[in-house]
Design an enzyme around this catalytic site. Sequence first.
Site, PDB file in Angstrom:
ATOM      1  N   HIS A   1       2.616  -2.934  -5.625  1.00 40.03           N
ATOM      2  CA  HIS A   1       3.167  -3.254  -4.299  1.00 40.03           C
ATOM      3  C   HIS A   1       3.973  -2.075  -3.743  1.00 40.03           C
ATOM      4  O   HIS A   1       3.743  -1.635  -2.601  1.00 40.03           O
ATOM      5  CB  HIS A   1       4.048  -4.497  -4.403  1.00 40.03           C
ATOM      6  CG  HIS A   1       4.674  -4.918  -3.111  1.00 40.03           C
ATOM      7  ND1 HIS A   1       4.164  -5.939  -2.337  1.00 40.03           N
ATOM      8  CD2 HIS A   1       5.780  -4.466  -2.441  1.00 40.03           C
ATOM      9  CE1 HIS A   1       4.904  -6.083  -1.255  1.00 40.03           C
ATOM     10  NE2 HIS A   1       5.895  -5.206  -1.301  1.00 40.03           N
ATOM     11  N   GLU A   2       4.905  -1.570  -4.544  1.00 37.13           N
ATOM     12  CA  GLU A   2       5.742  -0.470  -4.065  1.00 37.13           C
ATOM     13  C   GLU A   2       4.921   0.805  -3.884  1.00 37.13           C
ATOM     14  O   GLU A   2       5.197   1.599  -2.979  1.00 37.13           O
ATOM     15  CB  GLU A   2       6.909  -0.239  -5.026  1.00 37.13           C
ATOM     16  CG  GLU A   2       7.853  -1.423  -5.177  1.00 37.13           C
ATOM     17  CD  GLU A   2       8.433  -1.911  -3.859  1.00 37.13           C
ATOM     18  OE1 GLU A   2       8.534  -1.117  -2.905  1.00 37.13           O
ATOM     19  OE2 GLU A   2       8.793  -3.103  -3.775  1.00 37.13           O
TER      20      GLU A   2
ATOM     21  N   HIS B   1       3.526   0.876  -0.447  1.00 40.01           N
ATOM     22  CA  HIS B   1       4.442   1.442   0.549  1.00 40.01           C
ATOM     23  C   HIS B   1       4.417   2.969   0.484  1.00 40.01           C
ATOM     24  O   HIS B   1       4.387   3.657   1.516  1.00 40.01           O
ATOM     25  CB  HIS B   1       5.870   0.949   0.294  1.00 40.01           C
ATOM     26  CG  HIS B   1       6.107  -0.473   0.689  1.00 40.01           C
ATOM     27  ND1 HIS B   1       5.775  -0.974   1.935  1.00 40.01           N
ATOM     28  CD2 HIS B   1       6.669  -1.501   0.007  1.00 40.01           C
ATOM     29  CE1 HIS B   1       6.128  -2.248   1.999  1.00 40.01           C
ATOM     30  NE2 HIS B   1       6.657  -2.594   0.846  1.00 40.01           N
TER      31      HIS B   1
ATOM     32  N   HIS C   1       1.362   4.376   2.057  1.00 36.83           N
ATOM     33  CA  HIS C   1       1.456   4.313   3.523  1.00 36.83           C
ATOM     34  C   HIS C   1       2.191   5.557   4.030  1.00 36.83           C
ATOM     35  O   HIS C   1       1.799   6.158   5.045  1.00 36.83           O
ATOM     36  CB  HIS C   1       2.201   3.041   3.922  1.00 36.83           C
ATOM     37  CG  HIS C   1       1.920   2.590   5.317  1.00 36.83           C
ATOM     38  ND1 HIS C   1       2.457   1.450   5.855  1.00 36.83           N
ATOM     39  CD2 HIS C   1       1.168   3.130   6.317  1.00 36.83           C
ATOM     40  CE1 HIS C   1       2.051   1.291   7.089  1.00 36.83           C
ATOM     41  NE2 HIS C   1       1.275   2.304   7.398  1.00 36.83           N
TER      42      HIS C   1
END
Length: 703
Positions: A483-484, A487, A490
């Site tokens: 999940h991290e 980020h 991105h």
Amino acid sequence: MFSPRSGWRVWRALGGRRQPGRKGVHTWTPLAAAFNTRPNRLLALHFTRETAGLFGHPELQTPEGFYLMKENAMFESEDLVKECCSPHRSRKMVEVFDQLSDTLCRVADLAEFVRLAHPQGRYAQAAEDACVTIGGLVEKLNTHAELYQCLKEVVLHGDHMPTTEVDQHVAKLFLHDFEQSGIHLNETQRQRVVSLNESILTLGQHFMNGSHQPRAVPKDKLPEAIRQHFAIDGDNVVVTGLYADAHLELTREAAHKIYLFPDPHQEALLTAMLNGRHEMATLCGFSSYAHRALNGSLAESPKFVVDFLELLAKEIHPRAQEDFDEMAAAKKAQQGSSRGLAPWDVLHFTRLLRQAKCDVSGTTLAPYFSLGTVMEGLNGLLGKLYDVTLEVEEPAPGELWANDIYKLAVKHGSEGVLGHIYCDFYERAGKAHQDCHFTIKGGKRLPDGSYQNPVVVLHLNLPSPSWSYPSLLVPSMVENLFHEMGHALHSMLARTQYQHVTGTRCSTDFAEVPSILMESFAQDPRVLSTFARHYKTGEKMPADLLDRMLASKSIFAASEMQLQTFYALLDQRLHGAERWSSGTSTTQILEEVQNEHYGLPYIKNTAWQLRFGHLVGYGAKYYSYLLSRAVASWIWQEYFADDPFSREMGEKYRKEVLSHGGGRPPRTLVEEFLERRVESVSTVKALMTDLDQRKCQMAAALT
């Protein structure tokens, strides 16, 4: 068996193989070897000529360097403000504004991270001082009438220089940020907005503090048989939580009713905060605080959010009821009780039934997920999707804030280095217990055509390796890491014109889409099977164990989603345009929303919302995770479900979604990528499709 450190030495000596010639031993890549060994550097804590300074900033060889950084930022900001207001401006207004934003953010973002994460008090204090100074400068700029008028003129009537759609979009974002502080209002109204904002921040801090406080009641108020299950303080029993693991229902019920008993002080704080938010929003020209919070978001309006959530509540209801029926049957079988399922039973029976059905535990699974193998799996996935690799770099002396940080270069096969990720992964004394992504420096296109590469930190709390084994992760830690990393990617893969909209600098409901999409990869057996290997033997996780692990994540997913939908609807109701009368409490609103949208009825004299700290940080935005999950599920189903390693789909996703950061309106960007309108029906359908597919996979795994 070799320890991680001796294993590292063997790897260096033998070109990557831990111990050749032994059956079943896996070949470690350099990345896996590095992350299966904890770095053990001596930090350069004092000034020397060979010290690089934190994050490579020479000024930060000592804490006093923050003073120089903030002074330089203040002087540069002054020049940029003059340029914005000059009639002889030779650059686009948005370019000057973005340089101003970059100048401030490069100090403020770095200082905010150091304030929270640096173990040395001198650095943390100097960073906090820089945060306060830059924050004060931002507040001053937010009230700079001439600067605002110059920007507003460009947004309303166009720049005197040619602009693009991206220029215009980013300029509008800057104008919106300005008007959040009420600069467009008369002086009396503006001062009221400033006063309200300060009050809201203070009320929120007090509410957050109160949301975690234990509750004490006299011992004689509880049956003697369960008193020993709680902490005792003199003549009082102290309840610190909901005690979901307690075997006796009476213990769980008592904890639930005591811990969630209405607190008049918390009610007053919450009501004052909500009323202050509403007044501030209406002063700034919005119908409600929800309208203010959702401006420029993927959802775009509170109406869309409520329509989405109410339809989701309707569609999820029969699926959640099946979950509750199964829990109720288990309760009756266990206790022989005629009492129906209650809110204090849900977590208890979810855990019991998950273990009974799947027979998996963290102890069984963690040996297959050493940190090194998980990073190796991530690296392989990124290589296939984006032609991107993660390479460990040796940091310079003084570059790090702790001796167990990894520095990764993110490299593209043809584009070279895209940016750097600092991995602050391990638990340590005093470290905040929160998994998150920090932007240290945002990416942007520079005047000479080159790119200012981003720098980010991934801040996790993974178990430290020992001399006998590496850091071993339970499945939830693997998902959090993916999940991290979503980020971080991105930030790394965005190639935006402006720093103000780089990577995750976009609306909350859009920023979570790439990270939640990465969770889908972390839950796909085809992806997991590429790296889930035992840290000692190198053997792959057995297929039946992998299937049961994934099945355990899908058990009672519908009832959990219904709970999150109820939370989000309550959040919208509290922040919406339909304000309650002065005689209506937030607890009465809770009761109405729960009885309408959740499968278990409200329990009299409880006030769960007074423990819900997310109302402070995610006010009117708690829906974001559900909408982001819907869009991420939709993207997964359309582009990656058939082949999670597709380079064609990965390149398309990078080019059409990730590369833009927040540089385009999120609704437009998502609709063009999916080639369909984002509507409540389509988003809810994506969630239901995901739930139903997982349920089918779970059934197949458990037969």
